[in-house]
Design an enzyme around this catalytic site. Sequence first.
Site, PDB file in Angstrom:
ATOM      1  N   SER A  79      -4.615  -5.761 -37.611  1.00  0.00           N
ATOM      2  CA  SER A  79      -5.970  -5.238 -37.372  1.00  0.00           C
ATOM      3  C   SER A  79      -6.287  -5.221 -35.875  1.00  0.00           C
ATOM      4  O   SER A  79      -7.021  -4.351 -35.401  1.00  0.00           O
ATOM      5  CB  SER A  79      -7.020  -6.030 -38.161  1.00  0.00           C
ATOM      6  N   ASN A  80      -5.729  -6.169 -35.126  1.00  0.00           N
ATOM      7  CA  ASN A  80      -5.943  -6.132 -33.669  1.00  0.00           C
ATOM      8  C   ASN A  80      -5.237  -4.929 -33.045  1.00  0.00           C
ATOM      9  O   ASN A  80      -5.781  -4.296 -32.137  1.00  0.00           O
ATOM     10  CB  ASN A  80      -5.467  -7.436 -33.017  1.00  0.00           C
TER      11      ASN A  80
ATOM     12  N   LYS B  70      10.344 -19.983 -33.796  1.00  0.00           N
ATOM     13  CA  LYS B  70      10.703 -19.325 -32.523  1.00  0.00           C
ATOM     14  C   LYS B  70      11.783 -18.294 -32.813  1.00  0.00           C
ATOM     15  O   LYS B  70      12.238 -18.161 -33.957  1.00  0.00           O
ATOM     16  CB  LYS B  70      11.190 -20.348 -31.502  1.00  0.00           C
TER      17      LYS B  70
ATOM     18  N   ARG C  57       5.467 -16.464 -33.730  1.00  0.00           N
ATOM     19  CA  ARG C  57       6.557 -17.277 -33.194  1.00  0.00           C
ATOM     20  C   ARG C  57       6.295 -17.569 -31.720  1.00  0.00           C
ATOM     21  O   ARG C  57       5.722 -16.731 -31.021  1.00  0.00           O
ATOM     22  CB  ARG C  57       7.900 -16.543 -33.306  1.00  0.00           C
TER      23      ARG C  57
ATOM     24  N   LEU D 141       7.260 -17.999 -27.854  1.00  0.00           N
ATOM     25  CA  LEU D 141       8.221 -17.412 -26.923  1.00  0.00           C
ATOM     26  C   LEU D 141       8.743 -18.509 -25.997  1.00  0.00           C
ATOM     27  O   LEU D 141       8.024 -19.434 -25.655  1.00  0.00           O
ATOM     28  CB  LEU D 141       7.558 -16.299 -26.105  1.00  0.00           C
TER      29      LEU D 141
ATOM     30  N   HIS E  99      -5.940 -15.820 -29.879  1.00  0.00           N
ATOM     31  CA  HIS E  99      -5.875 -16.975 -30.777  1.00  0.00           C
ATOM     32  C   HIS E  99      -7.243 -17.166 -31.441  1.00  0.00           C
ATOM     33  O   HIS E  99      -8.278 -17.095 -30.763  1.00  0.00           O
ATOM     34  CB  HIS E  99      -5.482 -18.235 -30.002  1.00  0.00           C
TER      35      HIS E  99
ATOM     36  N   VAL F  20     -13.917  -9.887 -36.085  1.00  0.00           N
ATOM     37  CA  VAL F  20     -14.835  -8.887 -35.502  1.00  0.00           C
ATOM     38  C   VAL F  20     -14.885  -9.086 -33.984  1.00  0.00           C
ATOM     39  O   VAL F  20     -14.841  -8.125 -33.207  1.00  0.00           O
ATOM     40  CB  VAL F  20     -16.250  -9.019 -36.130  1.00  0.00           C
TER      41      VAL F  20
ATOM     42  N   GLU G 255     -12.541 -10.666 -32.182  1.00  0.00           N
ATOM     43  CA  GLU G 255     -11.207 -10.363 -31.630  1.00  0.00           C
ATOM     44  C   GLU G 255     -11.089  -8.879 -31.313  1.00  0.00           C
ATOM     45  O   GLU G 255     -10.590  -8.493 -30.256  1.00  0.00           O
ATOM     46  CB  GLU G 255     -10.107 -10.747 -32.637  1.00  0.00           C
TER      47      GLU G 255
HETATM   48  C1  GAR Z   1      -5.534 -12.940 -35.650  1.00  0.00           C
HETATM   49  O1  GAR Z   1      -6.664 -13.590 -36.173  1.00  0.00           O
HETATM   50  C2  GAR Z   1      -4.948 -13.710 -34.487  1.00  0.00           C
HETATM   51  O2  GAR Z   1      -5.935 -14.355 -33.733  1.00  0.00           O
HETATM   52  C3  GAR Z   1      -4.070 -14.692 -35.198  1.00  0.00           C
HETATM   53  O3  GAR Z   1      -3.464 -13.949 -36.223  1.00  0.00           O
HETATM   54  C4  GAR Z   1      -4.378 -12.944 -36.654  1.00  0.00           C
HETATM   55  C5  GAR Z   1      -3.647 -11.613 -36.693  1.00  0.00           C
HETATM   56  O4  GAR Z   1      -4.439 -10.641 -37.283  1.00  0.00           O
HETATM   57  N1  GAR Z   1      -3.096 -15.250 -34.322  1.00  0.00           N
HETATM   58  C6  GAR Z   1      -2.705 -16.518 -34.352  1.00  0.00           C
HETATM   59  O5  GAR Z   1      -3.093 -17.317 -35.171  1.00  0.00           O
HETATM   60  C7  GAR Z   1      -1.678 -16.882 -33.293  1.00  0.00           C
HETATM   61  N2  GAR Z   1      -1.610 -18.318 -33.129  1.00  0.00           N
HETATM   62  P1  GAR Z   1      -4.044  -9.116 -37.265  1.00  0.00           P
HETATM   63  O6  GAR Z   1      -2.573  -9.017 -37.713  1.00  0.00           O
HETATM   64  O7  GAR Z   1      -4.967  -8.474 -38.238  1.00  0.00           O
HETATM   65  O8  GAR Z   1      -4.229  -8.608 -35.871  1.00  0.00           O
END
Ligand code: GAR
Length: 205
Positions: free
Chosen positions: A16-17, A68, A96, A98, A114, A177, A179
């Site tokens: 979604s991001n 990793k 994972r 890096l 995050h 939302v 993010e």
């Molecule tokens: C997001 O909420 C991101 O912040 C989290 O995974 C989700 C991915 O959502 N990331 C972590 O937890 C990394 N430690 P998305 O695939 O819908 O973008």
Amino acid sequence: MAEKLRIGVLGSGKGSNLQSIIDNVAAGKIPVKIACVVSDVEEAYILERARKHGIEAIYIPPGKHKTKLDAESEAQYVKCLKDRGVGLGVLAGFMRMLKEPFIEAFPNRIINIHPSLLPAFRGLEAWKQALDYGVRYTGCTVHFIEMGMDTGPIIMQAVVEVKDDDTPETLHQRIQVQEHRIYPEVIRLIAEGRVAVKGRKVIVR
Ligand code: GAR
């Protein structure tokens, strides 16, 4: 006209991001080109989203480790991004860690989002950690990647209030939302050359 910054998006999940970045690029709000989307999960929906938008979608097997990438796999990720002229790595739900070769190949040129107000609740399911802890406010953080889990210099954060009747799902939804608002914003600032790192601090002009 100067060449646009080329970004490579890495993700393991639903993407979604990535979608929010694609939408902002399409709307002309971020001056970048999404060069490729790379995943360690072959069936991840993030790859499907990329294909739907005509963006090169690449699966690179992670190897035998769970948290990793294997050394050979990590080298393939770096080569994949370098071959495509990527100047900024964007982790969007890439699950994972890096290691040095990757981070040294892109010094202060990999960012992560995050789902908590770092340094609180690093690691997995940060929204659930926040709910279980009982905090009143949580949120999300965009930061540069360095060695260490969820520890790099912080670029931007957004606050989300925790409601009494929140479930992990409703809280994560409201965090997402935010993010989808701040990640494209940070990419825009970096593409415009307005972000500098000074030790632990990030200066935004
Ligand atoms: C997001 O909420 C991101 O912040 C989290 O995974 C989700 C991915 O959502 N990331 C972590 O937890 C990394 N430690 P998305 O695939 O819908 O973008």
